[in-house]
Every structure is written in structure tokens, then in C-alpha cells.
Design a protein around this motif. Sequence first.
Motif, PDB file in Angstrom:
ATOM      1  N   ARG A   1      41.215  39.126  41.398  1.00  0.00           N
ATOM      2  CA  ARG A   1      41.379  37.674  41.384  1.00  0.00           C
ATOM      3  C   ARG A   1      40.066  37.109  40.864  1.00  0.00           C
ATOM      4  N   ARG A   2      40.159  36.336  39.783  1.00  0.00           N
ATOM      5  CA  ARG A   2      38.957  35.724  39.217  1.00  0.00           C
ATOM      6  C   ARG A   2      39.257  34.244  38.983  1.00  0.00           C
ATOM      7  N   CYS A   3      38.403  33.410  39.501  1.00  0.00           N
ATOM      8  CA  CYS A   3      38.555  31.965  39.366  1.00  0.00           C
ATOM      9  C   CYS A   3      38.151  31.529  37.956  1.00  0.00           C
ATOM     10  N   ARG A   4      39.030  30.816  37.301  1.00  0.00           N
ATOM     11  CA  ARG A   4      38.732  30.319  35.953  1.00  0.00           C
ATOM     12  C   ARG A   4      37.648  29.245  35.990  1.00  0.00           C
ATOM     13  N   THR A   5      37.587  28.507  37.086  1.00  0.00           N
ATOM     14  CA  THR A   5      36.632  27.411  37.205  1.00  0.00           C
ATOM     15  C   THR A   5      35.209  27.899  37.448  1.00  0.00           C
TER      16      THR A   5
ATOM     17  N   ALA B   1      53.842  25.626  37.637  1.00  0.00           N
ATOM     18  CA  ALA B   1      54.020  26.765  36.730  1.00  0.00           C
ATOM     19  C   ALA B   1      53.020  26.695  35.574  1.00  0.00           C
ATOM     20  N   VAL B   2      52.827  25.491  35.020  1.00  0.00           N
ATOM     21  CA  VAL B   2      51.858  25.322  33.927  1.00  0.00           C
ATOM     22  C   VAL B   2      50.445  25.634  34.420  1.00  0.00           C
ATOM     23  N   LEU B   3      50.077  25.124  35.588  1.00  0.00           N
ATOM     24  CA  LEU B   3      48.735  25.358  36.124  1.00  0.00           C
ATOM     25  C   LEU B   3      48.491  26.831  36.453  1.00  0.00           C
ATOM     26  N   LYS B   4      49.529  27.535  36.869  1.00  0.00           N
ATOM     27  CA  LYS B   4      49.390  28.972  37.107  1.00  0.00           C
ATOM     28  C   LYS B   4      49.241  29.712  35.775  1.00  0.00           C
ATOM     29  N   ALA B   5      50.003  29.302  34.760  1.00  0.00           N
ATOM     30  CA  ALA B   5      49.900  29.959  33.457  1.00  0.00           C
ATOM     31  C   ALA B   5      48.514  29.760  32.846  1.00  0.00           C
ATOM     32  N   THR B   6      47.960  28.557  32.949  1.00  0.00           N
ATOM     33  CA  THR B   6      46.633  28.311  32.382  1.00  0.00           C
ATOM     34  C   THR B   6      45.542  28.989  33.198  1.00  0.00           C
ATOM     35  N   GLY B   7      45.863  29.324  34.449  1.00  0.00           N
ATOM     36  CA  GLY B   7      44.861  29.934  35.329  1.00  0.00           C
ATOM     37  C   GLY B   7      44.018  28.903  36.046  1.00  0.00           C
ATOM     38  N   ASP B   8      44.325  27.623  35.847  1.00  0.00           N
ATOM     39  CA  ASP B   8      43.539  26.568  36.476  1.00  0.00           C
ATOM     40  C   ASP B   8      43.930  26.313  37.920  1.00  0.00           C
ATOM     41  N   GLY B   9      45.179  26.589  38.271  1.00  0.00           N
ATOM     42  CA  GLY B   9      45.631  26.289  39.619  1.00  0.00           C
ATOM     43  C   GLY B   9      45.422  24.823  39.932  1.00  0.00           C
TER      44      GLY B   9
ATOM     45  N   GLY C   1      34.347  31.387  37.900  1.00  0.00           N
ATOM     46  CA  GLY C   1      34.108  32.736  37.405  1.00  0.00           C
ATOM     47  C   GLY C   1      33.961  33.794  38.486  1.00  0.00           C
ATOM     48  N   GLU C   2      33.969  33.387  39.736  1.00  0.00           N
ATOM     49  CA  GLU C   2      33.800  34.332  40.842  1.00  0.00           C
ATOM     50  C   GLU C   2      35.091  35.112  41.099  1.00  0.00           C
ATOM     51  N   THR C   3      34.944  36.314  41.635  1.00  0.00           N
ATOM     52  CA  THR C   3      36.104  37.096  42.042  1.00  0.00           C
ATOM     53  C   THR C   3      36.407  36.816  43.506  1.00  0.00           C
ATOM     54  N   GLY C   4      37.584  37.240  43.943  1.00  0.00           N
ATOM     55  CA  GLY C   4      37.986  37.040  45.331  1.00  0.00           C
ATOM     56  C   GLY C   4      38.944  35.887  45.509  1.00  0.00           C
ATOM     57  N   HIS C   5      39.007  35.009  44.526  1.00  0.00           N
ATOM     58  CA  HIS C   5      39.991  33.936  44.544  1.00  0.00           C
ATOM     59  C   HIS C   5      40.366  33.627  43.097  1.00  0.00           C
ATOM     60  N   GLY C   6      41.432  32.875  42.929  1.00  0.00           N
ATOM     61  CA  GLY C   6      41.922  32.590  41.580  1.00  0.00           C
ATOM     62  C   GLY C   6      43.200  33.358  41.289  1.00  0.00           C
ATOM     63  N   LYS C   7      43.624  33.293  40.045  1.00  0.00           N
ATOM     64  CA  LYS C   7      44.873  33.925  39.633  1.00  0.00           C
ATOM     65  C   LYS C   7      44.726  35.447  39.649  1.00  0.00           C
ATOM     66  N   PRO C   8      45.682  36.149  40.287  1.00  0.00           N
ATOM     67  CA  PRO C   8      45.606  37.602  40.280  1.00  0.00           C
ATOM     68  C   PRO C   8      45.958  38.167  38.898  1.00  0.00           C
ATOM     69  N   ALA C   9      45.315  39.271  38.544  1.00  0.00           N
ATOM     70  CA  ALA C   9      45.579  39.933  37.267  1.00  0.00           C
ATOM     71  C   ALA C   9      45.452  41.434  37.464  1.00  0.00           C
ATOM     72  N   LEU C  10      46.136  42.167  36.620  1.00  0.00           N
ATOM     73  CA  LEU C  10      46.020  43.621  36.625  1.00  0.00           C
ATOM     74  C   LEU C  10      44.672  44.042  36.058  1.00  0.00           C
ATOM     75  N   VAL C  11      44.064  45.040  36.652  1.00  0.00           N
ATOM     76  CA  VAL C  11      42.879  45.675  36.072  1.00  0.00           C
ATOM     77  C   VAL C  11      43.434  46.731  35.116  1.00  0.00           C
ATOM     78  N   ASP C  12      43.019  46.697  33.864  1.00  0.00           N
ATOM     79  CA  ASP C  12      43.497  47.648  32.851  1.00  0.00           C
ATOM     80  C   ASP C  12      45.012  47.594  32.678  1.00  0.00           C
TER      81      ASP C  12
END
Length: 189
Positions: free
Chosen positions: A49-53, A128-136, A55-66
Motif C-alpha cells: 500500500r503506497r499513498c499517492r499523496t 470508483a474514479v478516486l480509487k482508479a486515480t489512486g487519490d482516494g 508517498g509513504e507505504t502502509g496506507h493508500g491503494k493496494p497494489a501487487l508487488v511484481d
Amino acid sequence: MELSTDERERLARFRQAADQDRFRTAWVLARQILSAHLGVAPESLEFVRRCRTCGETGHGKPALVDGAPWEFSLSHAGGWVLLAVSNVGPVGVDIEAASATFAEIAAMVRGPGEAADDLHRLWVRKEAVLKATGDGLAVPMSSFTISPLTWPADPPLADRLALADLVVPAGYAAAVAVIPDHPAGRLIF
């Protein structure tokens, strides 16, 4: 199926057993579907999980590693869990149960000049749009519009984004948004 340490920690934050069940179901479903696309064991998948705002990990949109090119988004409400998976670009999905709360927060949902009678549907589309952009919810829902789509921070985004309402049971609304990284030709929802 075993959840990761991060998933177990997040699971423990839910107070209600039903909320824990939905969370567990969503993440097991995500692991099953994504592992099938990647041809690996579900337990081997790693997420970040990396926050787009900030840049920290631990929160934000989840993503696959590799996990490129696969992107995913999860949402759950009531007894329902939605998973959206995309290999053409970022994706966001949202499902919400109808609630009187939507009328109370109309000013937070409606964008400039936006007159929406169905705030429930407008909410899931914007989420849905905010999740797609990663902004939440770091980007106020009132800062952009859906019909027509306007995104002041990046006006060309409005031309690329695909948004669709999903068919869900009565009393719920759901939507999915995809931002293709390249001309996709055809998106199927």
C-alpha cells in the motif's frame, strides 16, 4: 487460505464479525483471481500500500508487488464484495448500500454545477474514479464532476477514463472506473 501479516492486522481493526468476514472474503477472492492471472500460488502474492499523496507505504491503494500489468480494486458493503481486475491500467470499484447519509453529505459529493438527484449513485461513481486515480478521499469529491467528467488537476484524464455502473441487488449502487494506459480498443465491464 492464509492472509498476510498486514491483512491480518487490518482484519483485526474491524469490530463486527460480519465486517471481518467481508474483508477476509475480499482478500481471499483477490488472491484467488490474481494468482490465476499470474500463474502463481495465491499465498505467494505480495501486496504493498503506497499513498499517492505522501508517498509513504502502509496506507493508500493496494497494489501487487511484481504483478504488472495487473491492477485491482476491492469494495465491500452489506453482504456483497466486489473485485475489479484490469490489465490495461488503473482500476477502481465501489459498492455502497443506500443510506439517508448521502442526502446529509450532498455538499461534499456534488461538484461545481453538478445537480444529481441520485447521490447514492453519484457517490459510487466518484469513489470508483478516486480509487482508479489512486487519490482516494484525499481529493474532495466536490472538486470534480462526473457528467460531464471533469478532472481539474489533470484535464486530459477526462478523455481517457472509462466509467460504468454495475448491476447489483436492489438497495445498492456500484460503479467501476478504468484509466487505460494505452488505447484499449474495447473495455468489457
